[in-house]
Structures are given as structure tokens and as C-alpha cells.
Design a protein around this motif. Sequence first.
Motif, PDB file in Angstrom:
ATOM      1  N   PRO A 160       1.110  27.531  18.963  1.00 28.69           N
ATOM      2  CA  PRO A 160       1.483  26.545  17.946  1.00 28.69           C
ATOM      3  C   PRO A 160       2.895  26.010  18.111  1.00 28.69           C
ATOM      4  N   ASP A 161       3.808  26.816  18.688  1.00 29.50           N
ATOM      5  CA  ASP A 161       5.180  26.357  18.896  1.00 29.50           C
ATOM      6  C   ASP A 161       5.314  25.434  20.100  1.00 29.50           C
ATOM      7  N   ILE A 162       4.279  25.362  20.927  1.00 27.04           N
ATOM      8  CA  ILE A 162       4.331  24.518  22.127  1.00 27.04           C
ATOM      9  C   ILE A 162       3.207  23.496  22.002  1.00 27.04           C
ATOM     10  N   ASN A 163       3.388  22.559  21.098  1.00 29.33           N
ATOM     11  CA  ASN A 163       2.292  21.646  20.752  1.00 29.33           C
ATOM     12  C   ASN A 163       2.640  20.175  20.912  1.00 29.33           C
ATOM     13  N   HIS A 164       3.732  19.880  21.635  1.00 28.94           N
ATOM     14  CA  HIS A 164       4.148  18.479  21.751  1.00 28.94           C
ATOM     15  C   HIS A 164       3.616  17.804  23.006  1.00 28.94           C
ATOM     16  N   GLY A 165       3.035  18.564  23.936  1.00 28.24           N
ATOM     17  CA  GLY A 165       2.442  17.976  25.127  1.00 28.24           C
ATOM     18  C   GLY A 165       1.003  17.560  24.877  1.00 28.24           C
ATOM     19  N   PRO A 166       0.309  17.062  25.921  1.00 26.61           N
ATOM     20  CA  PRO A 166      -1.101  16.669  25.755  1.00 26.61           C
ATOM     21  C   PRO A 166      -1.989  17.871  25.482  1.00 26.61           C
ATOM     22  N   TYR A 459      10.664  12.124  17.487  1.00 25.47           N
ATOM     23  CA  TYR A 459       9.206  12.234  17.476  1.00 25.47           C
ATOM     24  C   TYR A 459       8.737  13.513  16.789  1.00 25.47           C
ATOM     25  N   ALA A 460       9.464  14.590  16.995  1.00 27.24           N
ATOM     26  CA  ALA A 460       9.096  15.847  16.337  1.00 27.24           C
ATOM     27  C   ALA A 460       9.278  15.743  14.826  1.00 27.24           C
ATOM     28  N   THR A 461      10.277  14.998  14.405  1.00 31.10           N
ATOM     29  CA  THR A 461      10.577  14.877  12.972  1.00 31.10           C
ATOM     30  C   THR A 461       9.561  14.008  12.249  1.00 31.10           C
ATOM     31  N   VAL A 462       9.272  12.830  12.792  1.00 26.24           N
ATOM     32  CA  VAL A 462       8.396  11.900  12.075  1.00 26.24           C
ATOM     33  C   VAL A 462       6.950  12.379  12.043  1.00 26.24           C
ATOM     34  N   ALA A 463       6.579  13.305  12.934  1.00 25.70           N
ATOM     35  CA  ALA A 463       5.198  13.796  12.960  1.00 25.70           C
ATOM     36  C   ALA A 463       4.932  14.873  11.912  1.00 25.70           C
ATOM     37  N   LYS A 464       5.962  15.321  11.221  1.00 21.76           N
ATOM     38  CA  LYS A 464       5.774  16.364  10.216  1.00 21.76           C
ATOM     39  C   LYS A 464       5.154  15.783   8.950  1.00 21.76           C
ATOM     40  N   ARG A 465       4.199  16.519   8.438  1.00 20.35           N
ATOM     41  CA  ARG A 465       3.453  16.028   7.269  1.00 20.35           C
ATOM     42  C   ARG A 465       4.354  15.883   6.046  1.00 20.35           C
ATOM     43  N   ASP A 466       5.336  16.768   5.922  1.00 13.74           N
ATOM     44  CA  ASP A 466       6.203  16.757   4.740  1.00 13.74           C
ATOM     45  C   ASP A 466       7.535  16.076   5.004  1.00 13.74           C
ATOM     46  N   ALA A 467       7.593  15.217   6.035  1.00 22.94           N
ATOM     47  CA  ALA A 467       8.862  14.582   6.397  1.00 22.94           C
ATOM     48  C   ALA A 467       9.363  13.614   5.330  1.00 22.94           C
ATOM     49  N   GLY A 468       8.473  13.097   4.511  1.00 22.02           N
ATOM     50  CA  GLY A 468       8.898  12.219   3.423  1.00 22.02           C
ATOM     51  C   GLY A 468       9.076  10.767   3.829  1.00 22.02           C
ATOM     52  N   PHE A 469       8.462  10.356   4.939  1.00 20.29           N
ATOM     53  CA  PHE A 469       8.598   8.982   5.410  1.00 20.29           C
ATOM     54  C   PHE A 469       7.297   8.220   5.184  1.00 20.29           C
ATOM     55  N   ASP A 470       7.424   6.969   4.770  1.00 21.05           N
ATOM     56  CA  ASP A 470       6.256   6.111   4.576  1.00 21.05           C
ATOM     57  C   ASP A 470       5.940   5.287   5.821  1.00 21.05           C
ATOM     58  N   ILE A 471       6.976   4.812   6.489  1.00 24.36           N
ATOM     59  CA  ILE A 471       6.788   3.972   7.669  1.00 24.36           C
ATOM     60  C   ILE A 471       7.834   4.337   8.716  1.00 24.36           C
ATOM     61  N   PHE A 472       7.464   4.196   9.976  1.00 30.97           N
ATOM     62  CA  PHE A 472       8.398   4.435  11.080  1.00 30.97           C
ATOM     63  C   PHE A 472       7.751   3.919  12.365  1.00 30.97           C
ATOM     64  N   VAL A 473       8.571   3.656  13.353  1.00 32.86           N
ATOM     65  CA  VAL A 473       8.095   3.062  14.606  1.00 32.86           C
ATOM     66  C   VAL A 473       7.948   4.131  15.682  1.00 32.86           C
ATOM     67  N   ASP A 497      -4.260  18.773  11.826  1.00 36.35           N
ATOM     68  CA  ASP A 497      -3.525  20.010  11.568  1.00 36.35           C
ATOM     69  C   ASP A 497      -3.026  20.655  12.853  1.00 36.35           C
ATOM     70  N   VAL A 498      -3.655  20.343  13.977  1.00 35.48           N
ATOM     71  CA  VAL A 498      -3.233  20.884  15.260  1.00 35.48           C
ATOM     72  C   VAL A 498      -2.282  19.932  15.973  1.00 35.48           C
ATOM     73  N   ASN A 499      -2.657  18.663  16.044  1.00 34.55           N
ATOM     74  CA  ASN A 499      -1.893  17.686  16.794  1.00 34.55           C
ATOM     75  C   ASN A 499      -0.730  17.102  16.012  1.00 34.55           C
ATOM     76  N   GLY A 500      -0.766  17.238  14.685  1.00 33.16           N
ATOM     77  CA  GLY A 500       0.138  16.427  13.882  1.00 33.16           C
ATOM     78  C   GLY A 500      -0.409  15.010  13.832  1.00 33.16           C
ATOM     79  N   SER A 501       0.309  14.118  13.206  1.00 33.86           N
ATOM     80  CA  SER A 501      -0.164  12.738  13.110  1.00 33.86           C
ATOM     81  C   SER A 501       1.011  11.845  12.761  1.00 33.86           C
ATOM     82  N   TRP A 502       0.833  10.574  13.021  1.00 30.86           N
ATOM     83  CA  TRP A 502       1.830   9.601  12.578  1.00 30.86           C
ATOM     84  C   TRP A 502       1.341   8.824  11.363  1.00 30.86           C
ATOM     85  N   THR A 503       0.030   8.689  11.225  1.00 34.06           N
ATOM     86  CA  THR A 503      -0.510   7.931  10.096  1.00 34.06           C
ATOM     87  C   THR A 503      -1.272   8.813   9.115  1.00 34.06           C
ATOM     88  N   TRP A 504      -1.676  10.004   9.537  1.00 36.35           N
ATOM     89  CA  TRP A 504      -2.465  10.927   8.735  1.00 36.35           C
ATOM     90  C   TRP A 504      -3.761  10.278   8.240  1.00 36.35           C
TER      91      TRP A 504
END
Length: 580
Positions: A160-166, A459-473, A497-504
Motif C-alpha cells: 500500500p505504501d508503494i502505490n504510485h506506479g502502474p 500528484y500525491a497530494t491531490v489524489a488523497k480523498r480527504d485533501a479538501g480540493f474541488d478542482i485541480f489540474v 480505494d486502491v488506485n486513488g482517484s482525481w475525480t472520485w
Amino acid sequence: MRRVVIASAAALLCVGAAAGCSKNTGDKPIDKTKHTVQTSAVDTNPAHSAGPAKPVPGAVRGGTLYALQEQDFEHLDPQNVYISDAESVSELMSRSLTTFREGSSGKLTLIGDLATNPGVDVHHDCRTWRFTLKSGLKYEDGSTITAADVAYGVARSFAPDINHGPHYIQQWLAGSVNYNAKYKGPYNGGAKLPPGVTVQGDRQLTFQFPKPACDLPFAAAWGTTAPVPAARDHKPLALDTHPFSSGPYKIAKYTRGTELDLVRNKYWDPRTDPLRHDYPDKIVTRIGATADQQTHRVLTSHGDDAATVSRSAVPAELVPVVQRDGTARDRTLAGFTPYVEYLNINTERVTSLAERQAIEYAFNRRGYLQVAGGSAAGEPATTIESPLTAGYHRYDAYPAGPSGNVEKAKKLLGGKHPKLVYAFTNTEEGQKKATVVQDALQKAGFRVVLRPVDKSSYYATVAKRDAGFDIFVTAWGSDWPSGYTIIPQLFDGRAMDVNGSWTWLNEKDVNDQIAKLSNEDANAAAAGWAKLDEHIMRAYAPVVPIDYKKSLTLVGDKVGGVFLSGFVGAPVYYDAYVKA
């Protein structure tokens, strides 16, 4: 970001999201690029996977090559690398089972890298794949690279800690998008071999999949299959600052936020490597210069800057200067990249479809691109898929013109003034783009709050579900030219829940169609992915496609062999040399 081919080793379109990207020679205006669909194929001839790589004409050995970039790398751990700036450096240190050789005509050919060939489909059903490692493969300390090390690299990619690659290989092995629901890698007592992978001696490993995985040779070109000796893997994130080199260069010094120094790995044997060279004595990345500073320094090419690659795009205000400078024109790397840039909308926070559609109509692509560099930076986009993708279909779900349609957006809002929190990269260009986005949306009636995020962790920050952002590029490029490497990676709600998401986004009809197309023949599914692309936009509006991205960067007058890679979508160094 990321990047791009397809089943059963057939010739396809652009690999790694490859585009018509090449070094500009000054023969034509640098902003007059066009979409050139590349081809990719699998080369099963073992002789073509053997080293050494063909010599680069005019290349000389020695000297220090420099690179300038504004922010630090997010990851250098090979299993976590998935962003182009890190890919360019990582491929000098971390080899994989397969790789792509790029030709000047735009053709990308999949060949063996660590492996003697791109893999053997043992039973001709894409379920059992066997790879045999070349002899003579060494790490930076002279120890032998083994099949068990490759298997261990795949195993740790389940953590789970190494989840930013493909995640392709992990999902295929597990038979599920939730690939680490049961097996979570070799940490905390997990096995050193992942499920479905077996090792036969020091040089052979076999992948056994519950379902056909015909794209495995292409997925194996990623850092998922980079070898990692278990004895060197003390904790999940340690390799981010010092990956254990299997390539021609190793880290001599890495000061986060300041500088990364690579020197030759004396144990790397060019006779095993069909792709890379080690012409420079050192490759030094200096971190902190803005895009404006980089352009000015490389443009003048004094001292070390003559042997320097600018990693940031030429700023909009300097594009005309570069275009008018005859010497600079010969030192530009210009062309389309694999990426489409999107304004992501968090559908769990912005739940109203009308509000999301209002964002679609209000967005000012022209203003955004002007800040980025005009036509040299990109071409306005209206689709999720790049025009370089197999089966691409052009459409415009929200025709608002290049500058947006404020009145249409206002009508959709119906007099409401929703608040939007916009996260942006805290760079000079990111700040300017944020102003354009804020201005366009506020004219339509939104209240836009700006939140800067450091680029090195963006990229790691904006992919967090609780980041508190509505929009981002963000930008995404296919990992090989198939919608399979775009649509599921961005919009499969089953894997959030595994990959994270940008739009959820998590919609049953989208998930079901992704599942159906994922099990179809890749060529037959190409049109289906394009159709699903349009359906997602019309039905749910989870992103605003901004532009099909181009790249315009500079190299110093003593830099040779650096080119804009169609696979990486950025300048790469494995043919680089410093001119005498």
C-alpha cells in the motif's frame, strides 16, 4: 501524468502515449507541429534485444551533462515512478524486463531489456508468460541481478505504501482491480514472491495469470519489473532517495530540493543493454530554477549552461524570443507529447451535474494556453483520449469556444454562487494559470479559493480523498496507445480505494463497460473505449479536457543526443553526450 499498446504483440499506435515528437532542426516554425500517429510492434528476435546499443553518431565520451528543473522528483523508487521527469532519470538507474526502442520515423519497438526477448507466451493463450534474464547483469556493487530480484520488485509493488506506479501487472496477477486486498507485498511478513510468479533458477521467472494478459510485454516495460534485491529493501520508502542501480548510472549524491548527481555504474555491461549509453561522466540535475530562469540560462549557454537541458517548458513570454533566435531554434525539443491536460472535478464534493457542466462551459482554454506558451504548449482539447490513441473519436460535449461561454455557465448555475477550492502547483507558471482559472469561473458565478501545493508532492497530494480540493489540474498519457491505459486508470470506480482517484467518479454503467471492454480483444475494443470516453463526458462531466499537450524546451549548444521521447513524453538522456 502518464503515459501508452496492445494485445498479442500486434503493431499498434503510439506507445507510452507516444506522439509525433522529434528534435526541431530549424527547418520549420517550432509551433507548426502536427499529430503524427506512431506505430509500435514487438520484436521477438533475440539479437535485437542484445547489446550493445548502436553508437550515437558524433557522440564522445566524457564531461558532465546538466539538467535544470524547478521542483524535486516525487519518486525515484522504480516501482513508484510514474511521472515523466522521474522516468527520464530512472531509466538510467533502473532497468526492466522489457523496454521500447524509438526510431527516428516515429516507430517504437518493444524489445527485451533485462530479458533476452519481450517474453514467451508459453501456451499461446496469454495466461502463462516466461522471461529469461541475460547473463552478465550486475548491480552497482557488482552483485548479480537474479530472477528472484525481479520477482521481488513485482512483489513490493503490491505494498500500500508503494502505490504510485502502474498497477496493470498486480491487477492481472490478482485477477482483481483491488489487487492487494489479500497479498500486500513482502513487508510485515508477506511472501517475497507475489501470487502467480515463480522463479526457476537465477535467470528465469514465469507469470501465471487467472485470465489472459496479452499486454504483459508492454506493461513489463515499466518499473514494476525493475529488480530489487530483498536485502537492500529495508523499508518501503527508502528507495525513493537511493534506488539500487541496475543501469549505466548510480546516485553519487542526492540532496532533496537541491541536486541529484549521477555517476557511472562501473558494473553495468553495455553488452547486455540494447538501449542505453554512458557517454557523460556525470549527469547532474539542479533543482530550483524557474522556467524563466532556465530558458534564459540555456538560451545564453554560458559555462555549465552550454551543457544543460532545460526541463521546464519555455514560458509564454519567451516563446517569441526563442522562435526568433536562429541558434536557439536548432536547440529546441518540440512536439506533441502523450499527455492530455485536464481540470479534474471532485464528483464527491461537486455533486451537482449542472455545476460541473457550468465549469465545462466557463473554462477559458485560450487564456490557460496563453499562459502556458500558446500554440507551442498545446492544442485545445475536448476529449479524454489523445488523438494519438487507437480508435480516437473527436467530439465536443460542451461547445463553448476557446474562451468559454460565461452566459451558458451562468444559466446552468441558476443564480447560485458555489464555492470551489482550486489546488495548483506552487510554481511561477502554476500561479499564473491559477489566476486564469479563478477569473474564468468567477465570471460565471463561482467563488474560487486558491490553494497552492508544492510541485514535488503535487500528484500525491491531490489524489488523497480527504485533501479538501474541488478542482485541480493534472495530465495523463496512455502507457501504450490503447484506451485501456486511459479510461480505467482515470474512471474505474471499483479501483478507487486502491488506485486513488482525481475525480472520485464511481458510476455503475461506467464500471460495467470498463469491465466488458477490458476483456475484449484490444483492437476490437478501441472504438468502444472512444465511445465510453464520450459517454463519461456527456453523462457525468468529471473533467474539463484542457489541451493536447506539446513540449517546447531548450538544450545548450554543447548538448548532443538528447531527444523528446514519445514513450516518456519528455527529454531523455540515454543517448546524451557532451560535445567537445
